[in-house]
Design a protein around this motif. Sequence first.
Motif, PDB file in Angstrom:
ATOM      1  N   THR A 170       0.790  -1.223   0.000  1.00 39.16           N
ATOM      2  CA  THR A 170       0.000   0.000   0.000  1.00 39.16           C
ATOM      3  C   THR A 170       0.821   1.272   0.000  1.00 39.16           C
ATOM      4  O   THR A 170       1.405   1.598  -1.012  1.00 39.16           O
ATOM      5  CB  THR A 170      -1.047   0.031   1.120  1.00 39.16           C
ATOM      6  N   VAL A 171       0.841   2.026   1.098  1.00 40.41           N
ATOM      7  CA  VAL A 171       1.458   3.344   1.066  1.00 40.41           C
ATOM      8  C   VAL A 171       2.979   3.227   1.019  1.00 40.41           C
ATOM      9  O   VAL A 171       3.577   2.632   1.914  1.00 40.41           O
ATOM     10  CB  VAL A 171       1.046   4.162   2.307  1.00 40.41           C
ATOM     11  N   PRO A 172       3.632   3.779   0.000  1.00 38.65           N
ATOM     12  CA  PRO A 172       5.091   3.712  -0.045  1.00 38.65           C
ATOM     13  C   PRO A 172       5.704   4.312   1.219  1.00 38.65           C
ATOM     14  O   PRO A 172       5.244   5.330   1.723  1.00 38.65           O
ATOM     15  CB  PRO A 172       5.431   4.555  -1.282  1.00 38.65           C
ATOM     16  N   ASP A 173       6.725   3.639   1.727  1.00 47.00           N
ATOM     17  CA  ASP A 173       7.477   4.077   2.902  1.00 47.00           C
ATOM     18  C   ASP A 173       6.695   3.976   4.213  1.00 47.00           C
ATOM     19  O   ASP A 173       7.119   4.500   5.229  1.00 47.00           O
ATOM     20  CB  ASP A 173       7.975   5.526   2.755  1.00 47.00           C
ATOM     21  N   ALA A 174       5.536   3.290   4.191  1.00 42.52           N
ATOM     22  CA  ALA A 174       4.766   3.171   5.432  1.00 42.52           C
ATOM     23  C   ALA A 174       5.487   2.271   6.423  1.00 42.52           C
ATOM     24  O   ALA A 174       6.167   1.326   6.059  1.00 42.52           O
ATOM     25  CB  ALA A 174       3.388   2.587   5.136  1.00 42.52           C
ATOM     26  N   ARG A 175       5.337   2.559   7.681  1.00 40.07           N
ATOM     27  CA  ARG A 175       5.911   1.730   8.738  1.00 40.07           C
ATOM     28  C   ARG A 175       5.120   1.936  10.021  1.00 40.07           C
ATOM     29  O   ARG A 175       4.336   2.882  10.127  1.00 40.07           O
ATOM     30  CB  ARG A 175       7.385   2.065   8.927  1.00 40.07           C
ATOM     31  N   PRO A 176       5.281   1.062  11.017  1.00 35.12           N
ATOM     32  CA  PRO A 176       4.448   1.151  12.222  1.00 35.12           C
ATOM     33  C   PRO A 176       4.541   2.468  12.969  1.00 35.12           C
ATOM     34  O   PRO A 176       3.603   2.846  13.653  1.00 35.12           O
ATOM     35  CB  PRO A 176       4.963  -0.015  13.071  1.00 35.12           C
ATOM     36  N   THR A 177       5.659   3.193  12.859  1.00 36.51           N
ATOM     37  CA  THR A 177       5.769   4.471  13.565  1.00 36.51           C
ATOM     38  C   THR A 177       4.817   5.514  13.007  1.00 36.51           C
ATOM     39  O   THR A 177       4.675   6.589  13.587  1.00 36.51           O
ATOM     40  CB  THR A 177       7.211   5.000  13.495  1.00 36.51           C
ATOM     41  N   HIS A 178       4.153   5.219  11.895  1.00 36.24           N
ATOM     42  CA  HIS A 178       3.201   6.168  11.327  1.00 36.24           C
ATOM     43  C   HIS A 178       1.777   5.873  11.789  1.00 36.24           C
ATOM     44  O   HIS A 178       0.836   6.475  11.280  1.00 36.24           O
ATOM     45  CB  HIS A 178       3.273   6.126   9.796  1.00 36.24           C
ATOM     46  N   ALA A 179       1.624   4.964  12.720  1.00 35.72           N
ATOM     47  CA  ALA A 179       0.305   4.638  13.261  1.00 35.72           C
ATOM     48  C   ALA A 179       0.160   5.216  14.667  1.00 35.72           C
ATOM     49  O   ALA A 179       1.145   5.493  15.350  1.00 35.72           O
ATOM     50  CB  ALA A 179       0.099   3.128  13.300  1.00 35.72           C
ATOM     51  N   THR A 180      -1.070   5.387  15.068  1.00 36.27           N
ATOM     52  CA  THR A 180      -1.405   5.858  16.404  1.00 36.27           C
ATOM     53  C   THR A 180      -2.262   4.807  17.088  1.00 36.27           C
ATOM     54  O   THR A 180      -3.168   4.254  16.463  1.00 36.27           O
ATOM     55  CB  THR A 180      -2.199   7.172  16.318  1.00 36.27           C
ATOM     56  N   LEU A 181      -1.967   4.510  18.330  1.00 36.60           N
ATOM     57  CA  LEU A 181      -2.786   3.590  19.116  1.00 36.60           C
ATOM     58  C   LEU A 181      -3.574   4.376  20.146  1.00 36.60           C
ATOM     59  O   LEU A 181      -3.013   5.187  20.889  1.00 36.60           O
ATOM     60  CB  LEU A 181      -1.902   2.569  19.848  1.00 36.60           C
ATOM     61  N   ILE A 182      -4.881   4.127  20.172  1.00 39.84           N
ATOM     62  CA  ILE A 182      -5.704   4.726  21.204  1.00 39.84           C
ATOM     63  C   ILE A 182      -6.498   3.612  21.884  1.00 39.84           C
ATOM     64  O   ILE A 182      -6.798   2.586  21.273  1.00 39.84           O
ATOM     65  CB  ILE A 182      -6.649   5.813  20.663  1.00 39.84           C
ATOM     66  N   ARG A 183      -6.840   3.823  23.142  1.00 36.61           N
ATOM     67  CA  ARG A 183      -7.542   2.815  23.945  1.00 36.61           C
ATOM     68  C   ARG A 183      -8.908   3.364  24.307  1.00 36.61           C
ATOM     69  O   ARG A 183      -9.018   4.332  25.063  1.00 36.61           O
ATOM     70  CB  ARG A 183      -6.710   2.499  25.188  1.00 36.61           C
ATOM     71  N   LYS A 184      -9.949   2.773  23.710  1.00 38.90           N
ATOM     72  CA  LYS A 184     -11.304   3.275  23.861  1.00 38.90           C
ATOM     73  C   LYS A 184     -12.281   2.100  23.909  1.00 38.90           C
ATOM     74  O   LYS A 184     -11.975   1.001  23.444  1.00 38.90           O
ATOM     75  CB  LYS A 184     -11.692   4.150  22.661  1.00 38.90           C
ATOM     76  N   PRO A 185     -13.518   2.333  24.396  1.00 38.60           N
ATOM     77  CA  PRO A 185     -14.559   1.310  24.252  1.00 38.60           C
ATOM     78  C   PRO A 185     -14.872   1.079  22.774  1.00 38.60           C
ATOM     79  O   PRO A 185     -14.719   1.985  21.945  1.00 38.60           O
ATOM     80  CB  PRO A 185     -15.757   1.925  24.989  1.00 38.60           C
ATOM     81  N   LEU A 186     -15.349  -0.104  22.441  1.00 40.55           N
ATOM     82  CA  LEU A 186     -15.670  -0.436  21.054  1.00 40.55           C
ATOM     83  C   LEU A 186     -16.651   0.564  20.448  1.00 40.55           C
ATOM     84  O   LEU A 186     -16.554   0.906  19.263  1.00 40.55           O
ATOM     85  CB  LEU A 186     -16.249  -1.852  20.989  1.00 40.55           C
ATOM     86  N   SER A 187     -17.598   1.058  21.238  1.00 38.77           N
ATOM     87  CA  SER A 187     -18.605   1.989  20.729  1.00 38.77           C
ATOM     88  C   SER A 187     -17.993   3.288  20.217  1.00 38.77           C
ATOM     89  O   SER A 187     -18.630   4.020  19.444  1.00 38.77           O
ATOM     90  CB  SER A 187     -19.636   2.297  21.817  1.00 38.77           C
ATOM     91  N   TRP A 188     -16.766   3.598  20.619  1.00 36.27           N
ATOM     92  CA  TRP A 188     -16.094   4.801  20.110  1.00 36.27           C
ATOM     93  C   TRP A 188     -16.000   4.778  18.597  1.00 36.27           C
ATOM     94  O   TRP A 188     -16.088   5.827  17.940  1.00 36.27           O
ATOM     95  CB  TRP A 188     -14.685   4.892  20.715  1.00 36.27           C
TER      96      TRP A 188
END
Length: 255
Positions: free
Chosen positions: A165-183
């Motif tokens: 998919t996105v050229p040069d993509a890597r895990p540092t370009h993701a954000t993790l958030i912790r929320k209820p599923l309904s979010w």
Amino acid sequence: MGQIFFEESSLRHARPDAAAHQPGPPTRGRGGARSGTAATLDAMTSVRDIVGSRHESAARLLLPIIDDSGRAMPWSTLISSARLTAKTSWADIRHLVGEDIDPPYACLNPETTELLTHALAQEQDPLCWFALWRGYAEEPQEQPPIPALPPDLLDLLRTAIEPLTVPDARPTHATLIRKPLSWLNRHARQQGLRSSSPLLIYATNGTFTAACPIYHDSFYIGGSRGLIEQLIASSAEAFEIDPDSPIPGSGEILD
């Protein structure tokens, strides 16, 4: 709830050949998807690689197509001649639709989001880790202390990002958030018809994991036999799939 913007030090096992610069968030303006090149995940990547090894069953949910009038439609409605199975990819059937139809890559509209979260919730609202591409996540705010991440979560996230998919993509370009599923329902309504899928939804109670590699045509869900049966019963375009089978869907490498 917690939110993490990854730094390189937090992902020491990221691929060493990943580029050093961070791309901006993927843009999905109307028509933009058609300039890309269709691609499939590596044939060695299995469903279990992106949903984890703890789940006994798995399903594939086809993401909706947005037609030229802006409506979200099932694949079978737009392409009635196609016989859809768990192994059908958008790349296999895209020649059957007009050029004005955008591919369904990573398009999780509010209606599909409601269907997915209802099936996954099992009459609860479990706390989840959501992995989102930067730019589609919430703005950084002061947060309470972040709990330790599940040991397999980062490995699943790498698999969702790295294969295509996105050229040069890597895990540092993701954000993790912790929320209820309904979010996720609120997030999808805020984004509107072309809401972008999370890369990963990881239930902290262990009941399910759902993954959509960047710009992929489907969500893959791992869970108990009962959960997967309920998900399949709730959608005409959800199919049971062997967790050990190669991922059959397609995605897109943007130009």
